[in-house]
Enzyme design. Structure first.
Site, PDB file in Angstrom:
ATOM      1  CB  SER A   1       1.713  -6.940  -3.673  1.00 23.49           C
ATOM      2  OG  SER A   1       2.069  -7.059  -2.393  1.00 23.49           O
TER       3      SER A   1
HETATM    4  N1  SAH Z   1       0.584  -3.999   1.297  1.00 24.41           N
HETATM    5  C1  SAH Z   1       2.074  -3.337   1.044  1.00 24.41           C
HETATM    6  C2  SAH Z   1       3.122  -4.072   0.592  1.00 24.41           C
HETATM    7  C3  SAH Z   1       3.522  -5.135   1.856  1.00 24.41           C
HETATM    8  S1  SAH Z   1       5.219  -5.518   1.640  1.00 24.41           S
HETATM    9  C4  SAH Z   1       1.585  -2.270  -0.134  1.00 24.41           C
HETATM   10  O1  SAH Z   1       0.501  -2.221  -0.486  1.00 24.41           O
HETATM   11  O2  SAH Z   1       2.370  -1.833  -0.424  1.00 24.41           O
HETATM   12  C5  SAH Z   1       5.026  -6.173   3.387  1.00 24.41           C
HETATM   13  C6  SAH Z   1       4.948  -5.219   4.320  1.00 24.41           C
HETATM   14  O3  SAH Z   1       4.989  -6.137   5.617  1.00 24.41           O
HETATM   15  C7  SAH Z   1       6.484  -4.772   4.718  1.00 24.41           C
HETATM   16  O4  SAH Z   1       6.118  -3.189   4.661  1.00 24.41           O
HETATM   17  C8  SAH Z   1       6.891  -4.937   6.010  1.00 24.41           C
HETATM   18  O5  SAH Z   1       7.605  -4.038   6.956  1.00 24.41           O
HETATM   19  C9  SAH Z   1       5.557  -5.254   6.817  1.00 24.41           C
HETATM   20  N2  SAH Z   1       5.754  -6.303   7.895  1.00 24.41           N
HETATM   21  C10 SAH Z   1       6.289  -7.405   8.018  1.00 24.41           C
HETATM   22  N3  SAH Z   1       6.221  -8.038   9.206  1.00 24.41           N
HETATM   23  C11 SAH Z   1       5.322  -7.095   9.800  1.00 24.41           C
HETATM   24  C12 SAH Z   1       4.640  -7.227  11.120  1.00 24.41           C
HETATM   25  N4  SAH Z   1       4.736  -8.133  12.018  1.00 24.41           N
HETATM   26  N5  SAH Z   1       3.496  -6.327  11.266  1.00 24.41           N
HETATM   27  C13 SAH Z   1       3.378  -5.423  10.496  1.00 24.41           C
HETATM   28  N6  SAH Z   1       4.120  -5.346   9.290  1.00 24.41           N
HETATM   29  C14 SAH Z   1       4.842  -6.286   9.037  1.00 24.41           C
END
Ligand code: SAH
Length: 232
Positions: free
Chosen positions: A71
């Site tokens: 993000s």
């Molecule tokens: N917080 C992260 C960025 C998040 S991007 C950082 O600091 O880098 C969103 C993430 O959510 C992605 O890695 C994606 O694979 C994950 N995601 C999506 N659906 C999910 C689920 N049901 N459970 C766990 N992770 C999930």
């Protein structure tokens, strides 16, 4: 070039880090001393693929593989402020990605200078990102305060529940009930909710001491989708 440990690159990154912070405090996007401290402490350059290290402090989302993004800095810091984090809290993150956001939260709930107090559990569904986050957190010195788990986070993390705070870093079609159930009385949950793919409302859910649920829409955001049983 490419070597983020070279003195010139380290200095350029740190200058950019402070410029980004000045802009975010001047606009009052970031107000709390704990948020500023956490931002200064956590090296975002250690949570990026090598070729993006020199863009570490540009305030934008960046690709981390698997079609996912870390993000933007302001978004991570807005989460820290809205979640009203304090030392000692137990936090669940859904969507660990690079591990950067989890490290920022860990720096508030369990500051580096004190003995470990709070803890962050971060759930990620993509195995390669689980490994990426674990390596990054280890390098940056947060693996004692952040636990990375491979699972479908739309179901929360029943084995460690309940939590003081839950933050979701991907966009959901609705608020997953397991997350509400796994929140302590007095707890808060922050989640982007929206039916449209590139537009959601960042929603703050509070559970009162009497377990009443209150929701408040905070702002418009654009996150990658939350995929899973209680997601898309
Ligand atoms: N917080 C992260 C960025 C998040 S991007 C950082 O600091 O880098 C969103 C993430 O959510 C992605 O890695 C994606 O694979 C994950 N995601 C999506 N659906 C999910 C689920 N049901 N459970 C766990 N992770 C999930």
């Amino acid at each position: 070039m490419g070597d983020y440990t070279s003195p010139d690159n380290v200095k350029a990154n740190l200058d950019q880090k402070e410029r980004t912070l000045r802009r975010l405090t001047a606009s009052r996007t970031v107000k709390k001393a704990e948020t500023i401290r956490a931002y200064r402490m956590v090296p975002r350059e250690l949570f990026l693929p090598n070729h993006l290290v020199r863009d570490a402090y540009i305030d934008t989302p960046l690709p981390i593989g698997e079609g996912q993004t870390i993000s933007a800095i302001h978004m991570c810091l807005i989460y820290l402020e809205l979640l009203d984090l304090k030392e000692g809290l137990k936090v669940l993150e859904i969507g660990g990605g690079s591990g950067y956001h989890a490290a920022l939260v860990a720096e508030v709930v369990s500051p580096t200078e004190h003995p470990p107090s709070g803890h962050v559990f971060t759930v990620e569904r993509k195995p390669s990102l689980v490994e990426f986050a674990k390596e990054n957190l280890e390098k940056a010195g947060y693996s004692d305060r952040v636990t990375v788990i491979e699972a479908d986070g739309t179901l929360g993390l029943p084995s460690e529940a309940p939590f003081d705070r839950i933050m979701v870093a991907a966009a959901a079609p609705h608020i997953p009930q397991p997350l509400i159930d796994q929140l302590k009385p007095g707890g808060k949950l922050l989640i982007p909710v929206g039916k449209q793919q590139f537009w959601q409302e960042l929603t703050l859910v509070s559970k009162t001491e009497k377990e009443k649920i209150k929701t408040r829409r905070e702002m418009s955001v654009a996150f990658v989708p939350l995929i899973g049983k209680e997601g898309w």
